[in-house]
Design an enzyme around this catalytic site. Structure first.
Site, mmCIF file in Angstrom:
data_model
loop_
_atom_site.group_PDB
_atom_site.id
_atom_site.type_symbol
_atom_site.label_atom_id
_atom_site.label_comp_id
_atom_site.label_asym_id
_atom_site.label_seq_id
_atom_site.Cartn_x
_atom_site.Cartn_y
_atom_site.Cartn_z
ATOM 1 N N GLU A 196 129.286 110.503 -16.687
ATOM 2 C CA GLU A 196 128.892 109.632 -17.674
ATOM 3 C C GLU A 196 129.219 109.929 -18.872
ATOM 4 O OE1 GLU A 196 124.519 109.206 -16.793
ATOM 5 O OE2 GLU A 196 124.869 109.289 -14.516
ATOM 6 N N ASN A 240 123.462 110.150 -5.193
ATOM 7 C CA ASN A 240 122.179 110.215 -4.982
ATOM 8 C C ASN A 240 121.888 109.574 -3.486
ATOM 9 O OD1 ASN A 240 119.362 109.643 -4.931
ATOM 10 N ND2 ASN A 240 119.503 109.677 -6.965
ATOM 11 N N LYS A 272 108.205 99.089 -2.157
ATOM 12 C CA LYS A 272 108.800 99.442 -3.514
ATOM 13 C C LYS A 272 110.031 98.446 -3.656
ATOM 14 C CE LYS A 272 111.745 102.890 -6.058
ATOM 15 N NZ LYS A 272 112.425 103.986 -5.860
ATOM 16 N N ASP A 293 123.190 102.589 -12.548
ATOM 17 C CA ASP A 293 122.607 103.681 -13.411
ATOM 18 C C ASP A 293 121.222 103.240 -13.732
ATOM 19 O OD1 ASP A 293 123.171 106.209 -14.549
ATOM 20 O OD2 ASP A 293 122.620 105.201 -16.481
ATOM 21 N N ASP A 338 108.985 108.446 -9.079
ATOM 22 C CA ASP A 338 108.350 107.474 -8.458
ATOM 23 C C ASP A 338 106.684 107.947 -8.287
ATOM 24 O OD1 ASP A 338 110.050 105.521 -7.859
ATOM 25 O OD2 ASP A 338 110.602 106.156 -5.812
#
Ligand code: IMP
Length: 184
Positions: A36, A9, A161, A64, A141
Site C-alpha cells: 500500500e 483479510n 451489516k 480499501d 465494527d
C-alpha cells in the site's frame, strides 16, 4: 462468472462472497498482502493495489476501507489499520472522548480485467459507540453504530451489516458494473 479477490483479510472475503452471490459472481481468494502506498486517499491506495494485483491474474477485485471521525479531521482514515493495530478500539474511543461522535466509514473497490478497470465507492454514516459492543464482523465494527440504528455493526447479523455497510454499497455497485462489462 468468476473473480479473484486479493486480500489478506478473511473477514472481508466472507463479506464479498456473500455480497456478490446474488449477482452470480463466484469469488476466489488470492490470500496476499498487497503493498500500500503512503497515500491520503483510498482511491489512490486502490489504484496502486489494482496495479500490484495484476500478477494474481485477470478478473481481480481489490478493496480499501477506512473509518473517518469528523471531530478528528477524518482520522484515522487511510491509517485505520495501523491505528487499530497500535492503540486499538479503546485508544480511538479515548481520542474521541468529549468530542462530537459523528463518524463515516468508506470503502473503495476496484476490478481489473486486462486493461479495463472499474471502481466503486460506498459510504455509511454513523456515530461512535461509547464502549465496544458485539462480537460479529471485523475491525471497528464493535464501536460503529450506523445512523438510524442502536446496534453496532458487531451486534448485527451479517446480512443486516451488508445491507447498510460501506462495503455492501461499494461491492453491490461494483458487481453491477462487472455484470454490465461482462455482458451478463
Ligand atoms: P484495510 O482496508 O484493510 O486497510 O482496512 C482498514 C482498517 O479498517 C482495518 O483495521 C480493518 O479492520 C478496518 N475495517 C475495514 N473494514 C471494516 C468494516 O467493515 N468494519 C469495521 N472495521 C473495518
Amino acid at each position: 462468472m468468476d473473480v479473484t479477490f486479493v486480500t489478506s483479510n478473511p473477514g472481508k472475503l466472507a463479506e464479498v462472497r456473500r455480497i456478490f452471490r446474488p449477482y452470480g459472481i463466484q469469488v476466489g481468494w488470492s490470500q496476499q498482502e498487497l503493498p500500500e502506498p503512503q497515500a491520503e486517499r483510498l482511491e489512490d491506495v486502490v489504484r496502486a493495489k489494482l496495479a500490484a494485483a495484476a500478477r494474481a491474474g485477470s478478473g481481480v477485485v481489490v478493496e480499501d476501507s477506512g473509518m473517518f471521525v469528523r471531530a478528528l479531521g477524518g482520522f484515522p482514515g487511510v491509517y485505520s489499520r495501523y491505528v487499530l493495530d497500535t492503540i486499538g478500539l479503546d485508544g480511538v474511543l479515548r481520542l474521541a472522548h468529549g468530542r462530537s461522535r459523528a463518524v463515516q466509514f468508506r470503502a473503495v473497490a476496484g476490478y481489473r480485467r486486462g486493461r479495463t478497470e472499474l471502481y466503486a465507492t460506498g459510504t455509511v454514516q454513523g456515530t461512535l459507540a461509547t464502549r465496544p459492543r458485539g462480537a460479529n464482523g471485523l475491525g471497528y465494527d464493535p464501536i460503529f453504530v450506523p445512523t438510524g440504528e442502536r446496534r453496532t455493526f458487531a451486534q448485527m447479523d451479517p446480512a443486516a451489516k451488508d445491507a447498510r455497510s460501506h462495503r455492501g454499497r461499494a461491492m453491490r455497485s461494483l458487481a453491477r458494473k462487472i455484470r454490465a462489462l461482462e455482458g451478463t
